[in-house]
Design an enzyme around this catalytic site. Sequence first.
Site, mmCIF file in Angstrom:
data_model
loop_
_atom_site.group_PDB
_atom_site.id
_atom_site.type_symbol
_atom_site.label_atom_id
_atom_site.label_comp_id
_atom_site.label_asym_id
_atom_site.label_seq_id
_atom_site.Cartn_x
_atom_site.Cartn_y
_atom_site.Cartn_z
ATOM 1 N N CYS A 98 99.486 57.491 -14.009
ATOM 2 C CA CYS A 98 98.250 57.092 -13.309
ATOM 3 C C CYS A 98 97.325 58.305 -13.178
ATOM 4 O O CYS A 98 97.787 59.411 -12.850
ATOM 5 C CB CYS A 98 98.597 56.546 -11.926
ATOM 6 S SG CYS A 98 97.168 56.288 -10.862
ATOM 7 N N HIS A 126 111.801 58.971 -4.828
ATOM 8 C CA HIS A 126 110.821 58.183 -5.572
ATOM 9 C C HIS A 126 110.439 58.937 -6.850
ATOM 10 O O HIS A 126 110.233 60.152 -6.830
ATOM 11 C CB HIS A 126 109.569 57.942 -4.722
ATOM 12 C CG HIS A 126 108.650 56.910 -5.283
ATOM 13 N ND1 HIS A 126 107.734 57.193 -6.264
ATOM 14 C CD2 HIS A 126 108.511 55.593 -5.012
ATOM 15 C CE1 HIS A 126 107.071 56.092 -6.568
ATOM 16 N NE2 HIS A 126 107.516 55.101 -5.823
ATOM 17 N N GLU A 128 107.721 59.213 -8.514
ATOM 18 C CA GLU A 128 106.449 59.948 -8.452
ATOM 19 C C GLU A 128 106.641 61.297 -7.771
ATOM 20 O O GLU A 128 106.110 62.315 -8.216
ATOM 21 C CB GLU A 128 105.387 59.146 -7.700
ATOM 22 C CG GLU A 128 104.059 59.895 -7.595
ATOM 23 C CD GLU A 128 103.073 59.246 -6.639
ATOM 24 O OE1 GLU A 128 102.443 59.974 -5.838
ATOM 25 O OE2 GLU A 128 102.929 58.015 -6.690
ATOM 26 N N THR A 164 101.054 59.195 -3.595
ATOM 27 C CA THR A 164 99.784 58.461 -3.669
ATOM 28 C C THR A 164 99.845 57.090 -3.015
ATOM 29 O O THR A 164 98.808 56.511 -2.690
ATOM 30 C CB THR A 164 99.348 58.295 -5.139
ATOM 31 O OG1 THR A 164 100.349 57.572 -5.848
ATOM 32 C CG2 THR A 164 99.120 59.642 -5.789
#
Length: 657
Positions: A98, A126, A128, A164
């Site tokens: 992203c 996680h 990310e 995010t």
Amino acid sequence: MSCVRAAHAGFCSGVRRAVDLATAAAAEARRQGVPCLSLGEVVHNSSVTGALAALGVRVTDTIGDAAGGLLILRSHGVSPAVLAECKTHGIQAVDCTCPRVEALHRAVHEHSQSGAAVILIGESEHPEVKGTAGWCSGPVWVVSSEEDIASLPPCEGALIACQTTLPIEKWQHLLPLIRQKAPGAKELCSICGATRVRQQAARELAAKCDVMVVVGSRQSANTVKLAETCRALCPDTILTESAAGLPSRLLHRKTDLKIGITAGASTPEWSIEEVFTTMNDIENKDQVTPVIDENDFAASIDATMTKLHKGQTVTGRILQITEDEVGVDVHYKSDGILKRSDMVDQDVQVGDEIEVEVVSVNDKEGNVILSQRNIINKKAWDALMAKHEAGEYVEGVAKEAVKGGLICMVDGVRAFVPASRLAKRFVEKIDQYVGQTMKLKIIDVDAAKKRIVCSRKDVILEEEASKKAAAWEKIEEGAVLTGVVRRFTDFGAFVDLGGVDGLIHITDLAWYRVGTPAEVLQKDQEVQVKVLSVDRERERIQLGYKQLQDKPWDHIEEKYPVGLVLERKVVRICPFGAFIALEPGVDGLVHISEIALERVAKVEDKLTKGQNVTVAVLGVDPEAKRISLSIKRVLEEEAAVAAEAAEAEAVEAPVEE
């Protein structure tokens, strides 16, 4: 019972981009005849994973499984180590990260290059967060609770950032606590704008509803957090991935209940539409669950048909190919028609799967009209909008000079650059840019006409400002920097330090007197300089060049030992002798008594300014900065050598009888 859908729900631009890239990667893998895998699920949603699996995308946790093929790197992003491993295995990496996550990667990487710490608020397991931590060069701590923060060591000069998809409330709650542990830290609220908008829309709807249905996967962090946000305002909140997961108690509710429907950023439109349609069908049919008559073949067929609507993107299988058209099975009661002129990929065969957009469900003859080109255009537009949202620059090619500006094409989208936004100063001849490729910033969007307004000037100013800010961070009194000589003046030379100029005054160019800067330096020469003083308010930097050079009188005794004979030029004559230039900044004196073998009444009788002479070093006094020279000593030695040679010649000569 009434159903209301949240104003913002479903795919964000980053997830949509990832799914589009993964779909394109699957097609490319089929074209090349190589395997296509994704490193973990592209997005945390089983229906999306299933759709990609139907296209041939297999999920793996081992990079080496994709050797020789294509590997899709999911929207959560990966560490540099993963990218390096892909190269090692010869894998074609399709990076679906992203743009918001990429911006976070850049921020932590730039901050930590000097070894500074990074504090990430988020879930340590996680993907990310794991990927972001991999971009940190210094220490990195991941915190998600007050207990985690309490165990943090003191870390001044750190960067505080976050996952995010973090709820804004958690950022606001934990940030003040981290500040106590990291005084003076930089703060970057990296929560995606789409996440904030979805959470806010869900809050507003949940406060008004009796029941909230959150559509999405329990493996999706943003969906689970969205459900938690809704549950805080509406206790009767249900998390389901599809209409099949709706509880029976909800399907037989009273008609006066208000039900809200929202979805996480990784939830596809078809899942939301399915739930919304199911709930509306219940409302419109007095809560009677439709039952298909097994003897009614037509009803059974209709029940298996995909619901289509204009603008929908579907995957179909090619049934027939003619000279002008392609017939596509889109699991509808009638097949779709795709004109060959509207196809991007002409190299297809019967049985191939193809992604198309529904232009019309019924063309008055019962046909479904499809387009492939619209998808490409839509993807290009969505990609541009993602870059616009992320504040990224785009690349455009100037096509035509028109009144008031320049027409450019940016990834197939028409863009207008006003003349006032072409350069820092007014541009008279706009057509000079035609044919050039330029970096642009999107400053206005006309979504209806699919047109954008861009600025080249903004890019130039922002890059200069960024370059200047980066340069100022390195500048402090006493620092030694590398720069490039840009221009000369009567009083010195200006040096570019990477976005900001500093001045070397003519007195700081050399340890000796300099007439012009060009005697010491050349334009565009790369030089090392020392920062002598900094005035940040007036943006003035005083630099020194000679301060990094040896002083002329340093090690003078080693350079000019007593007895050394050398040839140099007379630069000045005075009553008591002549000064000889040994090197810039260092002169030696030949006293009048050392000029010749005989007595000299006037120096001018023997020497003239500019004359080259051979001298011998008699003595060196570093403290007094004096060097005594002698022409006479050289002449005496030459005479002695000549006498010895004559004597030797006389001895060797034969005696005449």
